[in-house]
Enzyme design. Structure first.
Site, mmCIF file in Angstrom:
data_model
loop_
_atom_site.group_PDB
_atom_site.id
_atom_site.type_symbol
_atom_site.label_atom_id
_atom_site.label_comp_id
_atom_site.label_asym_id
_atom_site.label_seq_id
_atom_site.Cartn_x
_atom_site.Cartn_y
_atom_site.Cartn_z
ATOM 1 N N LYS A 55 42.402 48.698 34.938
ATOM 2 C CA LYS A 55 41.771 49.553 36.852
ATOM 3 C C LYS A 55 43.101 50.045 37.657
ATOM 4 O O LYS A 55 42.873 51.075 37.983
ATOM 5 C CB LYS A 55 41.146 48.509 37.077
ATOM 6 C CG LYS A 55 39.722 47.941 36.674
ATOM 7 C CD LYS A 55 39.170 46.411 37.220
ATOM 8 C CE LYS A 55 37.946 46.209 37.092
ATOM 9 N NZ LYS A 55 37.717 45.534 36.999
ATOM 10 N N GLN A 99 39.075 40.073 40.790
ATOM 11 C CA GLN A 99 38.773 40.575 39.931
ATOM 12 C C GLN A 99 37.872 38.831 39.094
ATOM 13 O O GLN A 99 38.634 37.728 39.210
ATOM 14 C CB GLN A 99 40.160 40.277 38.703
ATOM 15 C CG GLN A 99 39.343 40.251 37.580
ATOM 16 C CD GLN A 99 38.984 41.333 36.499
ATOM 17 O OE1 GLN A 99 39.218 42.516 37.823
ATOM 18 N NE2 GLN A 99 37.521 40.998 35.949
ATOM 19 N N ASP A 122 33.439 47.085 44.348
ATOM 20 C CA ASP A 122 32.357 46.726 43.927
ATOM 21 C C ASP A 122 30.845 47.210 43.948
ATOM 22 O O ASP A 122 29.821 46.057 43.006
ATOM 23 C CB ASP A 122 32.597 44.915 43.182
ATOM 24 C CG ASP A 122 33.437 45.224 42.167
ATOM 25 O OD1 ASP A 122 33.822 45.870 40.947
ATOM 26 O OD2 ASP A 122 34.008 43.953 41.391
#
Ligand code: NDP
Length: 293
Positions: A55, A99, A122
């Site tokens: 990422k 994460q 997200d």
């Protein structure tokens, strides 16, 4: 040789990232701001470290500022919340990603709820999930958003089609179904969601013109579950004992029956990262325009 057309998510993700890099460059030239993505990594779980590395690499090459916040695996809930609050208040950070999975002693849901919805890269915050459910999406979970983008870019029509989504998780199945049933391009489908309590899974899957599988069960969907000519999107990703990767769909069988199919790896996975960057850029644009310095 499989009969099905292979839907190359990796190639599409590369194209999307190149497009995004151009947009970011133009926007940064005008605003003097770089989109900032903060990635919070708790502990040193090897799979999470690989995801985070990928990422950050993608963010960097698209012209983003990336901020890595590494925390020890024994961090307390309050200390992690404090860290999230700092990022919420940091004007250089436009997208925040924690994460997952977090160590067991931490309450992931509560942590994710502390991210400012405007910085929720997200798209997991209840405000963003609610907006999606109401048909006015802002930041949408990245994996289903990537699937929608793939269907649009590959010219696979969804309007009026029977779509079956296998799985009802909050991060894939549920938002996927909401996107597919939404009005407009890449939506307007007739959607069925199936899960562990569904009866006659193979029969339900065989009704699908487009079958999206996010069950977390290696190679569960067999060729006989697929309507000839259907499009198959495999969200699952698993490592076999021999180290190779597979999805939730038995690719060898399914690719004989389907008209198009995503491979694993190289299908949905790379699109998830491309959409994370897209969300962060959208967040940056909206934060900067509402609060120009
Ligand atoms: P979850 O485990 O959270 O959810 C799985 C869903 O599938 C549940 O709703 C479950 O039903 C349903 N399910 C499980 N087994 C069956 C079965 N035998 N028959 C019918 N339904 C079943 O998984 P996620 O949604 O988080 O992820 C799904 C897969 O996608 C995983 O392999 C994951 O690794 C992968 N993934 C890949 C990403 C990418 O970027 N490529 C990103 C995110 C996930 P119930 O609710 O009844 O338990």
């Amino acid at each position: 040789m499989p009969n099905a057309r292979i839907l190359d998510g990796k190639a599409l993700a590369n194209r999307l990232q190149a497009e995004l890099a151009q947009e970011v460059q133009a926007w940064s030239a005008v605003t003097g701001v770089k989109p900032g993505l903060a990635v919070v990594l708790v502990g040193a779980e090897p799979a999470s470290m690989v995801y985070v590395r990928n990422k950050r690499k993608a963010a960097h090459s698209a012209g983003f500022e990336d901020h890595l916040i590494e925390m020890p695996s024994d961090i307390s809930q309050q200390a992690l919340v404090d860290e999230v609050e700092k990022l919420n208040a940091n004007p250089a950070v436009h997208g925040i990603l924690v994460q997952l999975p977090l160590p067991k002693h931490l309450d992931s849901e509560q942590i994710l709820r502390r991210i400012r919805p405007e910085k929720d890269a997200d798209g997991f915050h209840p405000v963003n999930m609610g907006l999606l459910a109401l048909g006015t999406p802002k930041l949408v979970p990245c994996t289903p958003l990537g699937v929608k983008e793939l269907l649009i870019r590959e010219s696979i029509p969804t309007k009026g089609k029977r779509v079956v989504v296998v799985g009802r998780s909050n991060i894939v199945g549920k938002p996927m179904a909401l996107l597919l049933m939404a009005k407009g391009e890449g939506g307007d489908a007739t959607v069925t969601i199936v899960h562990t309590a569904s009866e006659d899974m193979p029969g339900l899957c065989r009704e699908a013109d487009i079958l999206v599988v996010a069950a977390g069960q290696p190679e569960m969907v067999k060729g006989s579950w697929i309507k000839p000519g259907a499009v198959v999107i495999d969200v699952g990703i698993h490592r076999r004992a021999d180290g190779s990767l597979c999805g939730d769909v038995d690719f060898a069988e399914a690719s004989e029956v389907a008209s198009a199919i995503t491979p694993v790896p190289g299908g949905v996975g790379p699109l998830t990262i491309a959409m994370l960057l897209r969300n962060t850029f959208e967040a940056a644009k909206s934060l900067v325009s509402s609060n120009p310095s």
